[in-house]
Design a protein around this motif. Structure first.
Motif, PDB file in Angstrom:
ATOM      1  N   ILE A   1      10.670 -29.503 -36.643  1.00 51.92           N
ATOM      2  CA  ILE A   1      11.076 -29.561 -35.238  1.00 51.92           C
ATOM      3  C   ILE A   1      11.758 -30.904 -35.059  1.00 51.92           C
ATOM      4  O   ILE A   1      11.149 -31.956 -35.286  1.00 51.92           O
TER       5      ILE A   1
ATOM      6  N   ASN B   1       2.642 -22.847 -31.283  1.00 54.35           N
ATOM      7  CA  ASN B   1       3.483 -23.473 -30.263  1.00 54.35           C
ATOM      8  C   ASN B   1       3.176 -24.967 -30.176  1.00 54.35           C
ATOM      9  O   ASN B   1       2.005 -25.362 -30.136  1.00 54.35           O
TER      10      ASN B   1
ATOM     11  N   ASP C   1      14.960 -26.242 -27.353  1.00 55.49           N
ATOM     12  CA  ASP C   1      15.825 -25.205 -27.910  1.00 55.49           C
ATOM     13  C   ASP C   1      16.965 -24.846 -26.965  1.00 55.49           C
ATOM     14  O   ASP C   1      17.282 -23.677 -26.733  1.00 55.49           O
TER      15      ASP C   1
ATOM     16  N   ALA D   1       7.988 -25.337 -28.693  1.00 55.17           N
ATOM     17  CA  ALA D   1       8.849 -25.407 -29.868  1.00 55.17           C
ATOM     18  C   ALA D   1       8.030 -24.873 -31.038  1.00 55.17           C
ATOM     19  O   ALA D   1       6.814 -25.081 -31.108  1.00 55.17           O
ATOM     20  N   VAL D   2       8.682 -24.164 -31.950  1.00 52.65           N
ATOM     21  CA  VAL D   2       7.974 -23.520 -33.060  1.00 52.65           C
ATOM     22  C   VAL D   2       8.792 -23.665 -34.333  1.00 52.65           C
ATOM     23  O   VAL D   2      10.004 -23.896 -34.288  1.00 52.65           O
ATOM     24  N   LEU D   3       8.112 -23.537 -35.436  1.00 55.11           N
ATOM     25  CA  LEU D   3       8.838 -23.359 -36.678  1.00 55.11           C
ATOM     26  C   LEU D   3       9.428 -21.956 -36.658  1.00 55.11           C
ATOM     27  O   LEU D   3       8.700 -20.965 -36.503  1.00 55.11           O
ATOM     28  N   LYS D   4      10.714 -21.859 -36.785  1.00 55.74           N
ATOM     29  CA  LYS D   4      11.367 -20.560 -36.690  1.00 55.74           C
ATOM     30  C   LYS D   4      11.146 -19.737 -37.961  1.00 55.74           C
ATOM     31  O   LYS D   4      10.663 -20.233 -38.979  1.00 55.74           O
TER      32      LYS D   4
ATOM     33  N   ARG E   1       3.448 -22.649 -39.154  1.00 58.96           N
ATOM     34  CA  ARG E   1       4.277 -21.585 -38.610  1.00 58.96           C
ATOM     35  C   ARG E   1       3.447 -20.692 -37.684  1.00 58.96           C
ATOM     36  O   ARG E   1       2.277 -20.434 -37.929  1.00 58.96           O
TER      37      ARG E   1
ATOM     38  N   SER F   1      17.248 -22.030 -39.965  1.00 57.94           N
ATOM     39  CA  SER F   1      16.206 -21.042 -39.702  1.00 57.94           C
ATOM     40  C   SER F   1      16.799 -19.640 -39.681  1.00 57.94           C
ATOM     41  O   SER F   1      18.003 -19.446 -39.831  1.00 57.94           O
TER      42      SER F   1
ATOM     43  N   GLU G   1      14.225 -29.449 -30.703  1.00 54.47           N
ATOM     44  CA  GLU G   1      14.886 -28.287 -31.304  1.00 54.47           C
ATOM     45  C   GLU G   1      14.018 -27.715 -32.411  1.00 54.47           C
ATOM     46  O   GLU G   1      13.667 -28.412 -33.377  1.00 54.47           O
ATOM     47  N   SER G   2      13.683 -26.432 -32.282  1.00 52.70           N
ATOM     48  CA  SER G   2      12.921 -25.748 -33.319  1.00 52.70           C
ATOM     49  C   SER G   2      13.806 -25.492 -34.532  1.00 52.70           C
ATOM     50  O   SER G   2      14.990 -25.151 -34.388  1.00 52.70           O
TER      51      SER G   2
END
Length: 680
Positions: free
Chosen positions: A484, A537, A133, A570-573, A534, A639, A478-479
């Motif tokens: 991702i 991490n 990110d 990285a996460v699902l925003k 969602r 997102s 990149e989330s």
């Protein structure tokens, strides 16, 4: 005038001299430069003073010698020390010492006796840039370095130190990332009679032969930090460390021709809840070293760590080296308050480093019947600190300009993480006995000697093992709102052919279990990971896969995971929204100079401001209270989240003040105006 009085006057003059040439700077609290070697499975740090002293970098007694290094708190190094001693030494003041010893570690800094003059790092290729990110993700930084594409190894540290003896010690540390050779480091030490006693080349001893030189190493090993407060605090400084040898002359080791010393986590009398061999973790210890997930019964200290001699100029003396392989009390007075002007102490120290006094190996004294899977003896023998593995090389007599070289490898072996979990869980639930569990743990010795053999064969080959393919130059994660996105840039440096890429993912923590999620061709440079939840991490690494023909014809080599490992999640925003009144700025106010700055959105970055619940496509224009534009951010990932590192468009950190954010919805042009404060 008596020798002792003459020496006392000389000691005073030398102290005054040091104050003059250093401008009054006190050397006793000198801070030395320390660097990690961290591109294989075995990580350790090295200091420019020439050894890694007790609490020499961080305020932890166990710090360094980490394996497997992807997992936290695998440290097994409590302290190292190096002494160099000689007979009949005349110093720059004309005073003759019948015996003189200079010291760095285990519990002295080396200041005033060891003088670093060179400390350089070389890399085979530029370390890849890994980001999550938009933030660089790393755990152990790479210092300024020189690229040398022709090196057969991945990393090299060159460390040169002058000493009061007039003997210069050059230390080279070699590290390999190749998957069959990343469990050890090779250390090459060259002693040269230069006459140099300080960082200033004009300060030299009289031209003289240095007689009966010994170099002596003490390794205080403590296996391992992860189980320290579960089993007992004393295990953190090696009270229960068991020590064994090969090739020391105490036994007829017909089964192995290597000369080595090694250690493992032995019986700890202060712990009685269950059998402690292997360091079983049955419950969290209340510190950061263990978590609730460790209550499954994982073995936390099953490693075997040791040192194997690869070369020691045996032909120079026509006798085997090392000449001394001993075990000495780690808390004995001779390992503290050492002084290169104390003749009585130095005579005692010279005897320690040149004479192998014990008739038996440490492990045979503790367990005379060799029942290491059913131990009852106290490895510390009632002492406060247990014992250290010690090696001495010599005696060498060096004329001016002459050198002698010593090479060894320090390596680690043991059970895999999966086996630690399996056997630890079986022991906890009673499926296997303590003895059976210990038999599994003791197979780590075979693993270690396999590492030793690989290091020996590598050295004998001239460090010419097959090279793995190079990792990508850039690895970017990149989330997004629905995926991702992962991209990479292949290496442009020449190297072994890349036949493809393998992408791995873990969830929850970077040091948890990884699953291969994709096998990709050599021309692929992007992958969208969509099989996600969602609020979880995710961590990644990618490996370049080589051609089997570049190895043994059957197994392809892979680039090291440590080159591209991500340490930030990285996460699902959040889902995007067009409801402009729901936009939030967090934290607000943002106090950069206080603990509020530790509100983190990534492990290596703490100065980011978050915009939550924003439209999927929008522009965020940030202004000062006076209306001056600071930066414009284009949000395009679909997102509802965006971050700002509190820097202007010219990459300057913003000043304290009130700021205004104007968020413009890219779909309908609707605007939202939000105020926030930054305090530096």
């Amino acid at each position: 005038m008596s020798f002792i009085k003459e020496l006392s006057i000389k000691h005073l003059l030398a102290t005054v001299f040091l104050l003059v040439v250093t401008g009054g700077m006190c050397r006793t609290n000198a801070q030395y430069t320390n660097w990690w070697m961290a591109v294989g499975d075995y990580h350790n740090w090295y200091s420019e003073i020439g050894t890694e002293i007790e609490v020499g970098w961080e305020s932890r007694q166990q710090f360094g010698a980490q394996w497997p290094a992807i997992y936290r708190y695998q440290d097994m190094q409590a302290a190292n020390g190096v002494w160099i001693g000689a007979k009949n030494v005349t110093d720059e003041f004309g005073i003759n010492y019948p015996t003189r010893v200079v010291h760095a570690g285990p519990r002295v800094t080396g200041s005033g006796e060891f003088f670093p003059v060179k400390y350089e790092m070389y890399c085979k290729f530029a370390p890849p840039t890994v980001s999550v990110d938009g933030v660089t993700s790393y755990l152990k930084d790479v210092p300024e370095h020189t690229i040398d594409e022709n090196m057969p190894y991945d990393r090299l540290i060159v460390n040169e130190v002058n000493t009061l003896l007039g003997v210069t010690m050059e230390r080279k540390i070699y590290q390999f990332s190749q998957q069959d050779h990343d469990d050890y480091h090779i250390i090459e030490v060259t002693l040269t009679n230069t006459g140099n006693t300080d960082a200033d080349p004009e300060i030299e001893l009289p031209n003289q032969t240095v007689e009966d030189v010994y170099i002596f190493y003490a390794f205080r090993l403590a296996i391992c930090q992860n189980s320290r407060h579960v089993i007992g605090n004393g295990t953190g400084w090696g009270m229960n460390t068991m020590i064994d040898f090969r090739g020391d002359g105490r036994k007829n080791d017909t089964d192995l021709d290597l000369k080595a010393t090694y250690a493992w986590h032995g019986y700890f009398p202060g712990f009685s809840q269950y059998d402690n061999i292997g360091g079983p973790i049955w419950q969290p210890d209340g510190t950061a070293y263990t978590t609730a997930g460790d209550t499954i019964g994982r073995l936390g200290a099953s490693q075997f760590i040791g040192i194997v001699t690869l070369d020691a100029d045996s032909s120079y003396l026509n006798e085997a080296q090392p000449s001394v392989m001993s075990w000495l009390g780690s808390d004995e007075p001779y390992f503290s308050n050492n002084d290169a002007y104390n003749v009585t102490r130095m005579t005692q120290e010279y005897n320690l480093m040149s004479i192998q006094s014990q008739d038996k190996r440490h492990c045979d004294v503790i367990e005379p019947e060799g029942k290491f899977t059913e131990p009852t003896g106290d490895p510390a023998q009632g002492s406060s600190g247990g014992y250290s593995n010690c090696l001495g090389y010599g005696p060498y007599t060096l004329d001016m300009g002459e050198s002698v070289k010593i090479v060894w490898a320090e390596g680690v072996g043991g059970l895999s993480r999966e086996k630690n979990i399996l056997y630890g869980r079986q022991f906890k639930d009673g499926t296997i006995s303590a003895k059976t569990k210990n038999e599994y743990v003791m197979t780590g010795k075979d693993s270690l000697f396999n590492v030793f053999r690989k290091a020996y064969d590598n050295y004998q080959s001239g460090l010419a093992i097959p090279e793995p393919p190079l990792p990508p130059e850039y690895f970017t994660v990149e989330s997004g709102g629905d995926k991702i996105a992962i991209t990479w840039v292949p290496s442009t440096q020449s190297g072994p052919v890349v036949r493809g890429y393998e992408l791995y993912r873990a969830q929850g923590a970077y040091d948890s279990s990884y699953t291969r999620i994709a096998q990709l061709g050599p021309d692929v440079t992007a992958y969208n990971d969509t099989d996600l939840k969602r609020g979880v991490n995710y961590y990644y690494y990618i490996q370049s896969v080589g051609d089997p023909a570049d190895n043994d014809g059957s197994v392809p080599l892979r680039s090291s995971r440590y080159y591209t490992q991500t340490y930030d999640p990285a996460v699902l925003k959040r889902p995007a929204t067009d409801e402009m009144d729901k936009i939030r700025i967090v934290p607000n106010p943002f106090v950069l100079s206080s603990s509020a700055a530790q509100i983190r959105f990534g492990a290596t970055d703490s100065d980011r401001l978050a915009f939550f619940n924003i439209p999927a496509q929008c522009t965020i224009d940030i202004y000062t209270e006076l209306g001056e534009k600071v930066i414009s951010i284009d949000h395009t990932d679909g997102s509802g989240d965006e971050y700002w590192k509190c820097r202007t468009s010219s990459n300057q950190v913003v000043v304290s003040g009130i700021y205004i954010a104007v968020i413009t919805n890219g779909k309908n042009g609707e605007k939202a105006i939000k105020k926030f404060a930054i305090i530096r």
